[in-house]
Design a protein around this motif. Structure first.
Motif, PDB file in Angstrom:
ATOM      1  N   GLY A   1       0.773  -1.402   0.585  1.00 50.52           N
ATOM      2  CA  GLY A   1       0.032  -0.166   0.140  1.00 50.52           C
ATOM      3  C   GLY A   1       0.639   1.424   0.049  1.00 50.52           C
ATOM      4  O   GLY A   1       1.303   1.636   1.178  1.00 50.52           O
TER       5      GLY A   1
ATOM      6  N   PHE B   1      -6.364   9.025   2.677  1.00 47.54           N
ATOM      7  CA  PHE B   1      -6.314   7.558   3.146  1.00 47.54           C
ATOM      8  C   PHE B   1      -5.237   7.070   4.306  1.00 47.54           C
ATOM      9  O   PHE B   1      -4.272   7.047   4.287  1.00 47.54           O
TER      10      PHE B   1
ATOM     11  N   GLU C   1      -1.894   1.501  -5.113  1.00 46.38           N
ATOM     12  CA  GLU C   1      -1.575   3.159  -4.979  1.00 46.38           C
ATOM     13  C   GLU C   1      -3.026   3.456  -4.120  1.00 46.38           C
ATOM     14  O   GLU C   1      -4.248   3.673  -4.643  1.00 46.38           O
ATOM     15  N   LEU C   2      -2.254   4.253  -3.319  1.00 42.08           N
ATOM     16  CA  LEU C   2      -3.900   4.380  -2.328  1.00 42.08           C
ATOM     17  C   LEU C   2      -3.939   6.789  -2.328  1.00 42.08           C
ATOM     18  O   LEU C   2      -2.070   6.663  -2.562  1.00 42.08           O
TER      19      LEU C   2
ATOM     20  N   LEU D   1     -11.935   0.096  -3.161  1.00 43.56           N
ATOM     21  CA  LEU D   1     -10.405   0.462  -3.195  1.00 43.56           C
ATOM     22  C   LEU D   1      -9.799  -1.019  -3.433  1.00 43.56           C
ATOM     23  O   LEU D   1      -8.025  -0.755  -3.905  1.00 43.56           O
TER      24      LEU D   1
ATOM     25  N   PRO E   1      -4.640   3.904   7.204  1.00 44.02           N
ATOM     26  CA  PRO E   1      -5.506   2.659   7.741  1.00 44.02           C
ATOM     27  C   PRO E   1      -5.855   2.569   8.953  1.00 44.02           C
ATOM     28  O   PRO E   1      -4.957   2.507   9.609  1.00 44.02           O
TER      29      PRO E   1
ATOM     30  N   TRP F   1       3.215   1.334   3.647  1.00 48.26           N
ATOM     31  CA  TRP F   1       2.126   1.821   4.801  1.00 48.26           C
ATOM     32  C   TRP F   1       2.757   0.803   5.797  1.00 48.26           C
ATOM     33  O   TRP F   1       2.783  -0.067   4.453  1.00 48.26           O
TER      34      TRP F   1
ATOM     35  N   VAL G   1      -9.559  -1.761   5.014  1.00 49.65           N
ATOM     36  CA  VAL G   1      -9.773  -0.973   3.341  1.00 49.65           C
ATOM     37  C   VAL G   1     -10.632  -1.144   2.662  1.00 49.65           C
ATOM     38  O   VAL G   1     -11.153  -2.283   2.544  1.00 49.65           O
TER      39      VAL G   1
ATOM     40  N   VAL H   1       1.596   5.396  -1.378  1.00 48.09           N
ATOM     41  CA  VAL H   1       1.504   6.795  -1.664  1.00 48.09           C
ATOM     42  C   VAL H   1       2.470   7.950  -1.910  1.00 48.09           C
ATOM     43  O   VAL H   1       3.646   7.483  -1.984  1.00 48.09           O
TER      44      VAL H   1
END
Length: 288
Positions: A125, A219, A214-215, A183, A221, A136, A179, A127
Motif C-alpha cells: 500500500g 487515506f 496506490e492509495l 479501493l 488505514p 504503509w 480498506v 502513496v
C-alpha cells in the motif's frame, strides 16, 4: 546485515536434513519432512508409507476427497496430542504450482511440518509523493503466534482454500486495515516471489503473490481485527535502513520490500553496488 543477507535468510535449508514427501509414486518431492516427524507418521500406516528414504501418502488415497479426509483425521489427532500447537482452523489447498489441480486440502498450521507449497498475498500500500513513494507499514499484534510485534505490509495473508487471490486481497484488506472493497480491488498483481527455508515452525515452501495498491494521500488505514496493532507511513529510505540495521521486519517482508524498491527505482544499478545480486536473489538465483 546486507540486503543480500536478508534474501539468503529466506533460502536457508539443507536437503540432507529432510526426507522427501511423495505422492502416487511421483519422484518429484511434493514437500519435505524432518526425520523426527517422519518417525511420528509411522503411527498412521493407513495414511503414510514411511521408509528410511521418504514419506509417501498411501497410494490407496487416490483422490482429493480421500486424501483430505485422511489427513484431517491424522492432523486432528496430532493437534489433540499438542503436536500441532499453531492450529488455525483454516485449510490451504495444496498443489505443486498455483494453476495446477489441488491435490488435497490441509490445516494451515500443519503445512510447514510437511514442507508442501503454500501461497499467500502481500500488498504494497503506497502513496506517491514528490520525494518518492511512501509505504504503509503495519505492526503485527504482539499476541500473534508467528512473528509477534514484527513490522509487516499494509495487507498480507495466507491463501485459504476456496478463495481467489483477489477475493483474499479484499478480505485481508478489510480485516487488517479497514480498506473498502472498491479501493482494495484497485490492487494490481506485479509478480510472485518464492522461497524455501527452514524456520522454527517448520519448512516454509512459499510463494508470495505481490500486489501494488496506490492509495489516496488522505487515506489512513486502521486495524479492524486483532492481527495488526498500528500503521506507519514511511519513506522507502527508512524501510530499507530498517531492513539493513535491524530485525524489525517479519523475515519474508524483506523480499517484497526489496522487490518494490527495485521496481520503483528506489534502488538503482548505478547507486546500489549489489543491485544485480539482489535482483537475481529475489528470483532464487543466489550465488556465494
Amino acid at each position: 546485515m546486507s540486503f543480500l543477507d536478508r534474501i539468503r535468510a529466506c533460502h536457508r535449508w539443507r536437503a540432507d536434513d529432510y526426507l522427501p514427501f511423495l505422492l502416487d509414486g511421483d519422484p518429484r518431492p511434493l514437500g519435505w519432512v524432518t526425520p523426527a516427524f517422519a518417525a511420528r507418521l509411522r503411527d498412521f500406516p493407513e495414511v503414510f508409507d514411511v521408509t528410511e528414504a521418504a514419506v509417501c501418502l498411501a497410494p490407496r488415497l487416490g483422490d482429493f476427497e480421500s486424501r483430505s479426509a485422511a489427513l484431517k483425521a491424522v492432523l486432528e489427532q496430532l493437534h489433540g496430542a499438542g503436536e500441532i500447537p499453531a492450529w488455525r482452523g483454516e485449510d490451504y489447498g495444496i498443489c505443486r504450482r498455483w494453476d495446477d489441480e489441488v491435490i488435497f486440502k490441509m490445516e494451515r498450521g500443519a503445512v510447514p511440518l510437511f514442507g508442501v507449497p503454500a501461497y499467500g498475498i502481500h500488498v504494497n500500500g503506497f502513496v506517491r509523493t514528490p520525494e518518492g513513494p511512501r509505504l504503509w507499514v503495519g505492526r503485527r499484534s504482539r499476541h500473534k503466534a508467528l512473528a509477534p510485534g514484527k513490522l509487516d505490509h499494509l495487507v498480507a495473508g495466507g491463501q485459504p482454500y476456496g478463495l481467489s487471490l483477489m477475493e483474499n486481497v479484499v478480505k485481508e484488506a478489510a480485516e487488517e486495515a479497514s480498506v473498502p472493497e472498491d479501493l482494495a480491488r484497485r490492487a494490481r498483481p506485479v509478480g510472485a516471489l518464492g522461497y524455501l527455508c527452514a524456520r522454527p515452525e517448520g519448512q516454509r515452501n512459499d510463494v508470495l503473490f505481490v500486489y501494488d495498491l496506490e492509495l489516496p494521500a488522505d487515506f489512513v488505514p486502521t486495524p479492524n481485527d486483532d492481527e495488526v496493532e498500528e500503521f506507519f507511513l514511511w519513506p522507502m529510505e527508512k524501510i530499507l535502513e530498517r531492513l539493513k540495521d535491524s530485525d524489525d521486519f517479519k523475515f519474508n517482508v524483506a523480499l517484497v520490500n526489496l522487490d518494490f524498491a527495485l521496481r520503483h527505482g528506489v534502488l538503482t544499478p548505478d547507486a546500489e553496488p549489489g543491485y544485480q545480486a539482489i535482483a537475481e536473489g529475489l528470483q532464487g538465483r543466489l550465488t556465494g
